[in-house]
Design an enzyme around this catalytic site. Structure first.
Site, short mmCIF file in Angstrom:
data_model
loop_
_atom_site.label_atom_id
_atom_site.label_comp_id
_atom_site.label_asym_id
_atom_site.label_seq_id
_atom_site.Cartn_x
_atom_site.Cartn_y
_atom_site.Cartn_z
N LYS A 130 102.41 -27.79 9.44
CA LYS A 130 103.22 -28.70 8.60
C LYS A 130 102.32 -29.81 8.11
O LYS A 130 101.37 -30.20 8.80
CB LYS A 130 104.36 -29.31 9.42
CG LYS A 130 105.50 -29.83 8.58
CD LYS A 130 106.50 -28.72 8.32
CE LYS A 130 107.55 -29.13 7.32
NZ LYS A 130 108.61 -28.12 7.24
N ASP A 170 108.75 -29.02 0.93
CA ASP A 170 109.68 -29.55 1.95
C ASP A 170 110.33 -30.76 1.27
O ASP A 170 110.29 -30.85 0.02
CB ASP A 170 108.92 -29.92 3.23
CG ASP A 170 109.85 -30.16 4.43
OD1 ASP A 170 110.29 -29.19 5.04
OD2 ASP A 170 110.16 -31.34 4.72
N GLY A 241 123.10 -34.22 2.09
CA GLY A 241 121.99 -34.05 1.17
C GLY A 241 122.49 -33.56 -0.18
O GLY A 241 123.68 -33.22 -0.34
N PHE A 242 121.58 -33.52 -1.15
CA PHE A 242 121.94 -32.95 -2.46
C PHE A 242 120.70 -32.31 -3.11
O PHE A 242 120.69 -32.02 -4.29
CB PHE A 242 122.54 -34.03 -3.38
CG PHE A 242 121.55 -35.12 -3.76
CD1 PHE A 242 121.36 -36.21 -2.94
CD2 PHE A 242 120.83 -35.06 -4.95
CE1 PHE A 242 120.45 -37.21 -3.27
CE2 PHE A 242 119.93 -36.06 -5.30
CZ PHE A 242 119.73 -37.13 -4.45
N GLY A 243 119.69 -32.07 -2.27
CA GLY A 243 118.43 -31.51 -2.79
C GLY A 243 118.48 -30.00 -2.84
O GLY A 243 119.54 -29.38 -2.87
N ASN A 244 117.31 -29.44 -2.82
CA ASN A 244 117.11 -28.01 -2.94
C ASN A 244 117.94 -27.20 -1.94
O ASN A 244 118.57 -26.20 -2.27
CB ASN A 244 115.61 -27.81 -2.70
CG ASN A 244 115.19 -26.42 -2.90
OD1 ASN A 244 115.48 -25.84 -3.93
ND2 ASN A 244 114.52 -25.87 -1.93
N VAL A 245 117.95 -27.69 -0.69
CA VAL A 245 118.61 -26.95 0.38
C VAL A 245 120.13 -26.97 0.20
O VAL A 245 120.80 -25.93 0.23
CB VAL A 245 118.19 -27.53 1.75
CG1 VAL A 245 118.99 -26.90 2.87
CG2 VAL A 245 116.69 -27.33 1.97
N ALA A 246 120.69 -28.16 -0.03
CA ALA A 246 122.14 -28.29 -0.22
C ALA A 246 122.58 -27.51 -1.47
O ALA A 246 123.65 -26.89 -1.49
CB ALA A 246 122.53 -29.77 -0.35
N TRP A 247 121.73 -27.51 -2.47
CA TRP A 247 122.03 -26.81 -3.72
C TRP A 247 122.16 -25.31 -3.49
O TRP A 247 123.13 -24.67 -3.93
CB TRP A 247 120.92 -27.15 -4.72
CG TRP A 247 120.89 -26.36 -5.98
CD1 TRP A 247 121.75 -26.45 -7.02
CD2 TRP A 247 119.92 -25.35 -6.33
NE1 TRP A 247 121.38 -25.57 -8.01
CE2 TRP A 247 120.26 -24.88 -7.61
CE3 TRP A 247 118.80 -24.82 -5.70
CZ2 TRP A 247 119.53 -23.90 -8.26
CZ3 TRP A 247 118.06 -23.85 -6.34
CH2 TRP A 247 118.42 -23.39 -7.61
O1 2IT Z 1 110.93 -26.26 7.04
C1 2IT Z 1 110.59 -25.21 6.46
O2 2IT Z 1 110.71 -24.10 6.99
C2 2IT Z 1 110.03 -25.33 5.12
N1 2IT Z 1 109.92 -26.43 4.61
C3 2IT Z 1 109.55 -24.12 4.40
C4 2IT Z 1 108.18 -23.76 4.81
C5 2IT Z 1 107.54 -22.64 4.04
O3 2IT Z 1 106.37 -22.40 4.30
O4 2IT Z 1 108.18 -22.02 3.19
#
Ligand code: 2IT
Length: 450
Positions: A130, A170, A241-247
């Site tokens: 990370k 991320d 949230g309202f970003g990529n994940v929530a979307w």
């Molecule tokens: O927390 C995660 O699993 C991500 N941000 C995605 C990591 C990735 O390499 O796709």
């Protein structure tokens, strides 16, 4: 026995805390894993002899660097960049890059530690890593973001590679940032390789990757409910949230016949009793691209209530899905959800729930899925992106989605296999931790003292 185990966990944690002072998020993530793994390790002494856990909490390598750049006013700015290369036992380091003011060594070590187990759960050959920076994208111009990304990558370039370490997005890092970083990498190395995932579809990216974390979360929650004899159809869902994940989560929730009633930002949450669907889901993209990091404009646009400074966990829903950031749902929030009859809490953010919240869910036999299992669809689809890069082919949406669904089903089955307790209740925390651990641990043993 329970007491002796507690003593052992405490002894282990005392050493981790002494060696990593002040890294509270890292301690939290390790504690959760160690608590569920110790009984398993007692039963399987080979892991103890090989000191697998002691090795797993020590990153293979940590890189910390200066990221200097010049803002639009011509002023020098200095940020700190990081890459934590946690574990390469089962594949090249793999994990996202986070740009957020909360980024520090502790938060990235917790994320890299979780990532190692998560990536193992996907069944794909990816180690754990990370990275990120305390750079705050909020209010920055496009040019500032580009200059920052180029400076960040100028240093990171020498530490990564398609067979060494493969970053992705991320929080604060989406398609735009991946583009700027990939472009700089390519320029410095003169190589067009799968060194990054989350790339644009025109230049090596995979279809579905932007939606994959949310899609996978919904597939996982569906499995949880089905295993408990229920279904996701007709359920109400609170998302944060309202970003990529929530979307992505909102899209798939609608497709599966559920109703999403909240999204949130650092400014508060909105409650839309008619459900966030259709063009309202697309509006989340507009909110994000404004760069202001606020959700209030949704309430103005659609005439729904906005609750400033509050989190969505006070709303009566069947399913809660944290999609924002670590520790965004605490014990008090958990109690409110339980009092309101929540059936399932599926964590799509990494370590979205505090230990107090998790304890309450498990005590009350609420279906609780931890991030490292629930959100693994994101990195799994990154793995699929890498495969496509290696074979130099692009799969269709259907092909990627089918593989993603199979992977999520397998992760769920792994959690059930290792997490089912005597009374039939599935402890997904235990299941995910043991299920993720075994492959990494066995690989480490096979590879000797490394
Ligand atoms: O927390 C995660 O699993 C991500 N941000 C995605 C990591 C990735 O390499 O796709």
């Amino acid at each position: 026995m329970a007491n002796l185990l507690d003593v052992k966990v405490n002894e282990f944690m005392a050493k981790v805390i002494a060696k990593n002072p002040g890294e509270v998020e890292f301690h939290q993530a390790v504690q959760e894993v160690v608590e569920t793994l110790f009984p398993f390790i007692e039963e399987n002494p080979k892991y103890k002899t090989a000191k697998i856990l002691e090795r797993m909490v020590e990153p293979e390598r940590t890189i910390i660097f200066r990221v200097p750049w010049v803002d639009d006013k011509g002023e020098y700015q200095i940020n700190r960049g990081y890459r934590v290369q946690m574990n390469s036992a089962i594949g090249p380091y793999k994990g996202g890059i986070r740009f957020h003011p909360s980024v520090n060594l502790s938060s990235l070590k917790f994320l890299a530690f979780e990532q190692t187990l998560k990536n193992s759960l996907t069944t794909l050959p990816m180690g754990g890593g990370k990275g990120g920076s305390d750079f705050d994208p909020k209010g920055k111009s496009d040019n500032e973001v580009m200059r920052f990304c180029q400076s960040f990558m100028t240093e990171l370039t020498r530490h990564i590679g398609a067979d060494t370490d493969v970053p992705a997005g991320d929080i604060g890092v989406g398609g735009r940032e991946v583009g700027y970083m990939y472009g700089q990498y390519k320029r410095l190395r003169n190589e067009f390789t799968g060194v990054f995932t989350g790339k644009g579809v025109e230049w090596g990216g995979s279809l579905i990757r932007p939606e994959a974390t949310g899609f996978g979360g919904l597939y996982f929650a569906s499995q949880m409910l089905e295993t408990a004899g229920d279904s996701i159809k007709g359920k109400t869902i609170a998302l944060s949230g309202f970003g990529n994940v929530a979307w992505g989560a909102a899209q798939k929730a609608n497709e599966l016949g559920a109703k999403v009633v909240t999204i949130s930002g650092p400014d508060g949450y909105i409650y839309d009793e008619n459900g966030i669907s259709g063009e309202k889901v697309d509006f989340m993209l507009e909110l994000r691209s404004s760069g202001q990091d606020i959700v209030a404009p949704y309430a103005e646009k659609y005439g729904v209530p906005f609750f400033p400074g509050k989190r969505p966990w006070e709303v009566k829903v069947d399913i809660a899905m944290p999609c924002a950031i670590q520790n965004e749902l605490n014990g008090e929030d958990a109690q409110k959800l339980i009092n309101n009859g929540v059936k399932c809490v599926a964590e799509i953010s990494n370590m979205g729930c505090t230990p107090e919240a998790i304890e309450l869910f498990i005590e009350n036999k609420i279906l609780y899925g931890p991030g490292k299992a629930v959100n693994a669809g994101g990195v799994a689809t990154s793995g699929l992106e890498l495969t496509q890069n290696s074979i130099r082919l692009n799969w269709s949406r259907e092909e990627v989605d089918e593989k993603l669904q199979t992977i999520m089903k397998n992760i769920h089955a792994t959690c059930v296999k290792y997490g089912t307790e005597a009374d039939g209740f599935v402890n997904y925390v235990k299941g995910a931790n043991i299920g993720g651990f075994i492959k990494v641990a066995d690989a480490m043993i096979a590879q000797g003292v490394v």
